[in-house]
Write a protein that holds these residues in place. Structure first.
Motif, PDB file in Angstrom:
ATOM      1  N   GLY A   1      33.088 101.228  24.617  1.00 31.96           N
ATOM      2  CA  GLY A   1      32.337 102.418  24.783  1.00 31.96           C
ATOM      3  C   GLY A   1      33.239 103.536  24.768  1.00 31.96           C
ATOM      4  O   GLY A   1      33.031 104.566  24.261  1.00 31.96           O
ATOM      5  N   GLU A   2      34.305 103.532  25.668  1.00 30.89           N
ATOM      6  CA  GLU A   2      35.076 104.400  26.061  1.00 30.89           C
ATOM      7  C   GLU A   2      35.958 104.873  24.824  1.00 30.89           C
ATOM      8  O   GLU A   2      36.161 105.922  24.586  1.00 30.89           O
ATOM      9  CB  GLU A   2      35.883 103.928  27.260  1.00 30.89           C
ATOM     10  CG  GLU A   2      36.789 104.965  27.825  1.00 30.89           C
ATOM     11  CD  GLU A   2      37.448 104.342  29.096  1.00 30.89           C
ATOM     12  OE1 GLU A   2      36.784 103.647  29.929  1.00 30.89           O
ATOM     13  OE2 GLU A   2      38.702 104.481  28.986  1.00 30.89           O
ATOM     14  N   LEU A   3      36.274 103.802  24.193  1.00 34.46           N
ATOM     15  CA  LEU A   3      37.327 103.945  23.019  1.00 34.46           C
ATOM     16  C   LEU A   3      36.669 104.744  22.034  1.00 34.46           C
ATOM     17  O   LEU A   3      37.099 105.631  21.512  1.00 34.46           O
ATOM     18  CB  LEU A   3      37.611 102.701  22.615  1.00 34.46           C
ATOM     19  CG  LEU A   3      39.024 101.887  22.939  1.00 34.46           C
ATOM     20  CD1 LEU A   3      39.229 100.748  21.958  1.00 34.46           C
ATOM     21  CD2 LEU A   3      40.072 102.758  22.886  1.00 34.46           C
TER      22      LEU A   3
ATOM     23  N   GLN B   1      49.344  99.717  21.823  1.00 34.07           N
ATOM     24  CA  GLN B   1      49.477 100.012  20.731  1.00 34.07           C
ATOM     25  C   GLN B   1      48.768 101.521  20.280  1.00 34.07           C
ATOM     26  O   GLN B   1      49.331 102.075  19.307  1.00 34.07           O
ATOM     27  CB  GLN B   1      48.883  99.005  19.813  1.00 34.07           C
ATOM     28  CG  GLN B   1      49.360  98.954  18.506  1.00 34.07           C
ATOM     29  CD  GLN B   1      48.623  97.779  17.540  1.00 34.07           C
ATOM     30  OE1 GLN B   1      48.177  96.687  18.286  1.00 34.07           O
ATOM     31  NE2 GLN B   1      48.001  97.914  16.655  1.00 34.07           N
ATOM     32  N   ASP B   2      47.921 101.872  20.761  1.00 34.18           N
ATOM     33  CA  ASP B   2      46.927 102.883  20.710  1.00 34.18           C
ATOM     34  C   ASP B   2      46.508 102.931  19.228  1.00 34.18           C
ATOM     35  O   ASP B   2      46.550 104.000  18.739  1.00 34.18           O
ATOM     36  CB  ASP B   2      47.665 104.233  20.912  1.00 34.18           C
ATOM     37  CG  ASP B   2      46.978 105.588  21.152  1.00 34.18           C
ATOM     38  OD1 ASP B   2      45.845 105.345  21.371  1.00 34.18           O
ATOM     39  OD2 ASP B   2      47.592 106.568  20.889  1.00 34.18           O
ATOM     40  N   ALA B   3      45.750 101.848  18.881  1.00 37.17           N
ATOM     41  CA  ALA B   3      45.321 101.801  17.591  1.00 37.17           C
ATOM     42  C   ALA B   3      44.197 102.559  17.376  1.00 37.17           C
ATOM     43  O   ALA B   3      43.132 102.852  18.221  1.00 37.17           O
ATOM     44  CB  ALA B   3      44.740 100.336  17.241  1.00 37.17           C
ATOM     45  N   ASP B   4      43.951 103.201  16.054  1.00 34.67           N
ATOM     46  CA  ASP B   4      42.846 104.012  15.829  1.00 34.67           C
ATOM     47  C   ASP B   4      41.552 103.200  15.410  1.00 34.67           C
ATOM     48  O   ASP B   4      40.722 103.588  15.440  1.00 34.67           O
ATOM     49  CB  ASP B   4      43.158 105.266  14.719  1.00 34.67           C
ATOM     50  CG  ASP B   4      44.164 106.046  15.595  1.00 34.67           C
ATOM     51  OD1 ASP B   4      44.010 106.602  16.519  1.00 34.67           O
ATOM     52  OD2 ASP B   4      45.206 106.813  14.738  1.00 34.67           O
ATOM     53  N   ILE B   5      42.015 102.197  14.641  1.00 32.27           N
ATOM     54  CA  ILE B   5      41.057 101.224  13.923  1.00 32.27           C
ATOM     55  C   ILE B   5      41.281 100.023  14.737  1.00 32.27           C
ATOM     56  O   ILE B   5      42.165  99.260  14.840  1.00 32.27           O
ATOM     57  CB  ILE B   5      41.154 101.046  12.543  1.00 32.27           C
ATOM     58  CG1 ILE B   5      40.921 102.569  11.808  1.00 32.27           C
ATOM     59  CG2 ILE B   5      39.859 100.152  12.117  1.00 32.27           C
ATOM     60  CD1 ILE B   5      40.982 102.681  10.392  1.00 32.27           C
ATOM     61  N   VAL B   6      40.299  99.441  15.500  1.00 33.49           N
ATOM     62  CA  VAL B   6      40.373  98.440  16.202  1.00 33.49           C
ATOM     63  C   VAL B   6      39.321  97.326  15.972  1.00 33.49           C
ATOM     64  O   VAL B   6      38.295  97.451  15.654  1.00 33.49           O
ATOM     65  CB  VAL B   6      39.923  98.785  17.687  1.00 33.49           C
ATOM     66  CG1 VAL B   6      40.194  97.396  18.901  1.00 33.49           C
ATOM     67  CG2 VAL B   6      40.744  99.811  18.304  1.00 33.49           C
TER      68      VAL B   6
ATOM     69  N   ARG C   1      34.706 107.370  12.623  1.00 37.38           N
ATOM     70  CA  ARG C   1      35.309 107.759  13.997  1.00 37.38           C
ATOM     71  C   ARG C   1      34.406 107.514  14.933  1.00 37.38           C
ATOM     72  O   ARG C   1      33.265 108.120  14.689  1.00 37.38           O
ATOM     73  CB  ARG C   1      35.981 109.120  13.855  1.00 37.38           C
ATOM     74  CG  ARG C   1      36.972 109.299  14.890  1.00 37.38           C
ATOM     75  CD  ARG C   1      37.320 110.845  14.666  1.00 37.38           C
ATOM     76  NE  ARG C   1      38.472 111.062  13.852  1.00 37.38           N
ATOM     77  CZ  ARG C   1      39.619 110.347  13.862  1.00 37.38           C
ATOM     78  NH1 ARG C   1      40.174 110.012  14.823  1.00 37.38           N
ATOM     79  NH2 ARG C   1      40.445 110.487  12.805  1.00 37.38           N
ATOM     80  N   GLY C   2      34.611 106.970  16.077  1.00 33.10           N
ATOM     81  CA  GLY C   2      33.483 106.997  17.278  1.00 33.10           C
ATOM     82  C   GLY C   2      32.551 106.112  16.911  1.00 33.10           C
ATOM     83  O   GLY C   2      31.480 105.919  17.513  1.00 33.10           O
TER      84      GLY C   2
ATOM     85  N   LYS D   1      37.881 106.542  18.342  1.00 30.51           N
ATOM     86  CA  LYS D   1      38.472 105.387  17.755  1.00 30.51           C
ATOM     87  C   LYS D   1      37.224 104.864  16.960  1.00 30.51           C
ATOM     88  O   LYS D   1      36.226 104.768  17.278  1.00 30.51           O
ATOM     89  CB  LYS D   1      39.102 104.499  18.582  1.00 30.51           C
ATOM     90  CG  LYS D   1      39.922 104.770  19.845  1.00 30.51           C
ATOM     91  CD  LYS D   1      41.263 105.284  19.211  1.00 30.51           C
ATOM     92  CE  LYS D   1      42.116 105.809  20.166  1.00 30.51           C
ATOM     93  NZ  LYS D   1      43.568 106.332  19.722  1.00 30.51           N
ATOM     94  N   ALA D   2      37.499 104.008  16.067  1.00 37.26           N
ATOM     95  CA  ALA D   2      36.639 103.321  15.308  1.00 37.26           C
ATOM     96  C   ALA D   2      36.692 101.849  15.645  1.00 37.26           C
ATOM     97  O   ALA D   2      37.916 101.405  15.491  1.00 37.26           O
ATOM     98  CB  ALA D   2      36.773 103.586  13.742  1.00 37.26           C
TER      99      ALA D   2
END
Lengths: 504, 348
Positions: free
Chosen positions: A445-447, A418-423, A283-284, A452-453
């Motif tokens: 960077g913001e994501l 889509q608000d994906a967590d893994i991009v 994450r991040g 998000k990863a």
């Protein structure tokens, strides 16, 4: 430039208007014989329009073109080629099933009696041309479809050469080439230059431009804002002139916290590629993937997304455990988003509206009982416009009308919607102007800062080193162990990318 | 770099481009009507716009229009269905066969007809998806299969719907033209209904399908698949499912057209609706459907069907032979396709 030096190509006061947009405003340009002249500008600055006019694909509204002092006005690409101006397009324009020799002489075949092609003559000239370009290893009889992208490009260059081009225009020639192939291409360009051919070189990759070019012209909003010798100007100054504002920092780094593991890939083998890939994504985190084009980076993303099938190995997703037989639809539901490297072929639905493109992967959130709520759709589209600074007239506008940078923002906007967590990002800045690039880096960077990863595939090492936290290198389907970006250099990455190939 | 100004008027799912297209279709309809009205008046002294002639034209449009509704889905999804004429004939025959030969109730027979049509579409769709065949080839095959099946079921000759009570059945009433005069023993509908019920049924279907097409997720997915299949797949659209559904729906509409055809002809004729696929595809293309997929609209196609009927019946009213009519229809298809290409070129 002294007057005594006769210019090979001279453009004077070229203007072109499309409807309400003035694409070119009185552009003048001078190209010397035996020199490489870079035409630099953001997307939409008018580079393509200018080159299309040169190549005879468009007619200017005003202005004149002189080739070696004589007025030049081609009625079409074929005529321009005969007149001595050849263009190597971004997308290759070869006939895949014809041989190298046939492609090079397509339309200008040496004739015998009754219009039969003089194959002997043709082969001889093709061999000469390939030898001159330093690539005599390519056989004239090979079907073009069997060649690599970079070799196909050489065939295009060879075509210009046998057509006795005086001016060759390269339109983003390296966008699908690896660093090594780029170097090879630069050698070819240098040979052409030494032969007295004038080269017009268009590219977004400024580092490349400064490496290969002698002179430059910078276009901004349809105007030529600067000309000169490249050795007299700094890179920062070029960027400033291009975007019309100073780019303090190409790669803004944001503070972010790297959290728990969200994706574990264990000995993943796909259909051909990838071959035994293992890594963890947190994450991040922005995990950069370097490697040559065709090394299996795209295939790895596609396999993770469920577009290509998994042959063996394990993929575990936080909250879902081990996942098997995933389809893209399931991947999206599980919070995975993929940005394709090929915007036109796979990324966007170019004849649908921006609104549809943005919301297609998640209509559910803006619909009830399967009926799309148009109001919600427009609202969420407008929100994306704002967030990603998309320059568009209105949400119902067709995506194909937008510039490359804005199209890419729409493709990215879909992942935001889509608000994906893994991009998963495959070459997100390809064919995108400098200004949009910075915005894309900022967005990434913001994501990451929002937890998000991101997996970030790129062929452009400076951006990988500038944006990623860790970098792994793909080589023939195998992925090196990710290393912290501070521990890596461009040389080290390149070494990893080609290592095995040298051993073979 | 700031937010783009938004035009609130355009944001209501309404684009200027489609608006001009609809206007130009309407203009074409009016112009053609006017031309034939004058021609028929001057050359033959007929009234092209008489109530009975308009009624007849409307009833002729029904079959093409129903087919065009299904075909629009297929064409927008990037495919084509050449089997539609044969499938119309098959469902027409199956309906008549059910009533006359099997002796099942009319409702059951109609259901059988609709099922036959849908099944043809389903099979075409599955073949296209499973074996990755070009829709052109798969439906060309289905064209032969459905026609052959229709002939087998009907034993090569029309099955007449002449059981006792047929003339009073609800199905027959679908294609009864309203009239001022009631004739003893013949089905009658008062003239305030204006058109035969089948026309209204078709319009109702068109409305429903147009809503689904432009507002429902399924409809948007059809556009997505036709616009760029790989991008649609990447966005999580279940491309195969959408395709199979599209061909099945097209088959269903062919089935509806077949049932109404049976009602109009009072028989199941295995040689009916030959070459209808051409008229139907032409209607969609004239109405703005792009054969490369991703573009088209239900009401555009309906307008296209109306235009084709006007041309056919107009030519007939000035006594142009049916052979020449066929030639002209062919010319119009090619012309519409050329116009479509031009408009695409202009956009680029």
């Amino acid at each position: 430039m002294s007057e005594s030096l006769a210019s090979r190509l001279q453009l004077e006061n070229i203007s072109k208007r499309f409807g309400a947009t003035q694409a070119l405003k009185g552009v003048s340009l001078k190209v010397l014989p035996g020199s490489v002249h870079a035409v630099i500008g953001e997307n939409g600055a008018g580079k393509s329009t200018l080159m299309k006019i040169l190549a005879g694909a468009l007619k200017p509204d005003t202005g004149s073109i002189k080739l070696e002092g004589n007025p030049f006005q081609a009625q079409g690409p074929a005529e321009a080629r005969q007149g001595g101006i050849s263009m190597i397009y971004q997308e290759l324009t070869l006939a895949p099933d014809l041989s190298v020799a046939e492609n090079m002489f397509l339309g200008i075949e040496p004739k015998l009696l009754f219009g039969c092609v003089d194959r002997g003559q043709q082969r001889k000239k093709v061999k000469e041309a390939l030898a001159f370009l330093g690539h005599s290893e390519i056989s004239p009889d090979t079907p073009v479809s069997q060649l690599s992208i970079s070799s196909q490009q050489l065939v295009e260059v060879g075509r210009a050469l046998v057509g006795e081009a005086k001016v060759i225009i390269f339109d983003e020639p390296t966008s699908s080439l690896t660093r090594i192939d780029t170097q090879k291409l630069f050698e070819v360009i240098a040979r052409l230059r030494d032969r007295g051919v004038s080269i017009l070189y268009i590219s977004h990759f400024l580092e490349e431009v400064t490496e290969i070019s002698d002179h430059y012209s910078i276009l901004r909003d349809g105007e030529a804002v600067a000309h000169g010798n490249l050795k007299d100007i700094q890179l920062d100054k070029i960027i400033e002139l291009m975007v019309g504002r100073s780019v303090e920092e190409m790669f803004p780094r944001r503070e972010r916290e790297i959290g728990e593991v969200v994706l574990t890939v264990d000995h993943l083998v796909g259909d051909g590629y990838p071959q035994d890939v293992s890594f963890e994504l947190r994450r991040g985190e922005i995990l950069g993937i370097a490697g040559l084009v065709g090394s299996g980076r795209t295939e790895m993303l596609r396999t993770l997304f469920g577009l290509d099938s998994v042959w063996s190995g394990k993929v575990s997703l936080k909250g879902h455990g081990e996942i098997q037989g995933q389809s893209p639809q399931m991947a999206i539901q599980r919070g995975i988003g993929l940005l394709s490297e090929d915007r036109k072929e796979e990324g966007l639905l170019t004849n649908l509206s921006i609104a549809d493109n943005l919301t297609l992967s998640d209509y559910k959130s803006i619909s009830s009982w399967g009926w799309v709520d148009e109001k919600k759709q427009i609202q969420s589209t407008q929100r994306r416009f704002k967030e990603l600074r998309v320059k568009a007239r209105e949400p119902r506008q067709v995506v194909g009308d937008l510039s490359g940078g804005n199209q890419q923002k729409v493709a990215i906007g879909r992942l935001v919607h889509q608000d994906a967590d893994i991009v998963l990002l495959d070459e997100p800045t390809r064919g995108v102007d400098v200004g949009s690039k910075v915005q894309i880096y900022e967005w990434m960077g913001e994501l990451a800062a929002r937890g998000k990863a991101i997996i970030f595939v790129s062929s452009y090492l400076p951006e990988l080193l500038g944006v990623a936290d860790r970098i792994a290198v793909m080589n023939r389907g195998r992925l090196s162990t990710p290393q912290a970006v501070e521990e890596l250099t461009e040389e080290e990455i390149l070494r990893l990318a080609v290592m095995e190939q040298e051993a073979h | 770099m700031n937010e783009a100004p938004l035009n609130p008027q355009v944001s209501k799912g309404f684009s200027w481009q489609s608006y001009t297209r609809q206007l130009s279709l309407l203009g074409t309809i009016i112009l053609l009507t006017l031309i034939f009205w004058i021609l028929a008046k001057v050359l033959k002294g007929n009234n092209f716009l008489s109530f009975s002639n308009v009624q007849i034209m409307a009833s002729h449009t029904v079959i093409t229009a129903l087919g065009a509704i299904g075909m629009t889905l297929v064409i927008v999804s990037g495919g084509i269905d050449l089997s539609i004429g044969s499938v119309i004939a098959l469902s027409m025959v199956v309906t008549a066969w059910g009533v006359e030969r099997l002796g099942v109730p009319l409702e059951v027979a109609v259901l059988m007809g609709l099922l036959a049509g849908s099944a043809c579409g389903l099979v075409s769709g599955l073949i296209i998806v499973w074996f990755r065949l070009l829709p052109f080839i798969a439906t060309l095959g289905m064209m032969g299969i459905a026609r052959g099946l229709a002939k087998v079921v009907a034993e090569r000759k029309p099955i007449n719907l002449d059981y006792k009570g047929w003339e009073d059945s609800w199905l027959k009433y679908l294609t009864v033209n309203p009239s001022n005069v009631e004739i003893e023993g013949l089905p009658y509908l008062p003239s305030w209904i204006l058109f035969q019920p089948a026309v209204w049924v078709t319009l109702l279907f068109a409305l429903v399908m147009a809503a689904i097409f432009s507002r429902h997720i399924f409809g948007r997915h059809v556009f997505a698949v036709g616009s760029n299949e790989s991008a649609a797949r990447l966005c999580g659209v279940q491309v195969s499912r959408v395709k199979v559904l599209v061909y099945t729906i097209c088959g269903l509409f062919a089935g509806i057209a077949g049932v109404i055809f049976a009602s109009r002809q009072s028989q199941g004729d295995p040689t009916a609706a030959v070459a209808y696929e051409l008229h139907i595809i032409a209607a969609v293309v004239i109405g703005g459907g792009s054969l490369t997929g991703g573009e088209g609209s239900i009401f555009g196609s309906i307008a296209g069907a109306v235009i084709i009927t006007i041309i056919r019946s107009g030519l007939r009213s000035v006594q142009v032979t049916s052979d020449v009519q066929e030639i002209l229809i062919g010319v119009i298809i090619v012309g519409a396709a050329i116009l479509d290409r031009w408009q695409h070129r202009k956009k680029e």
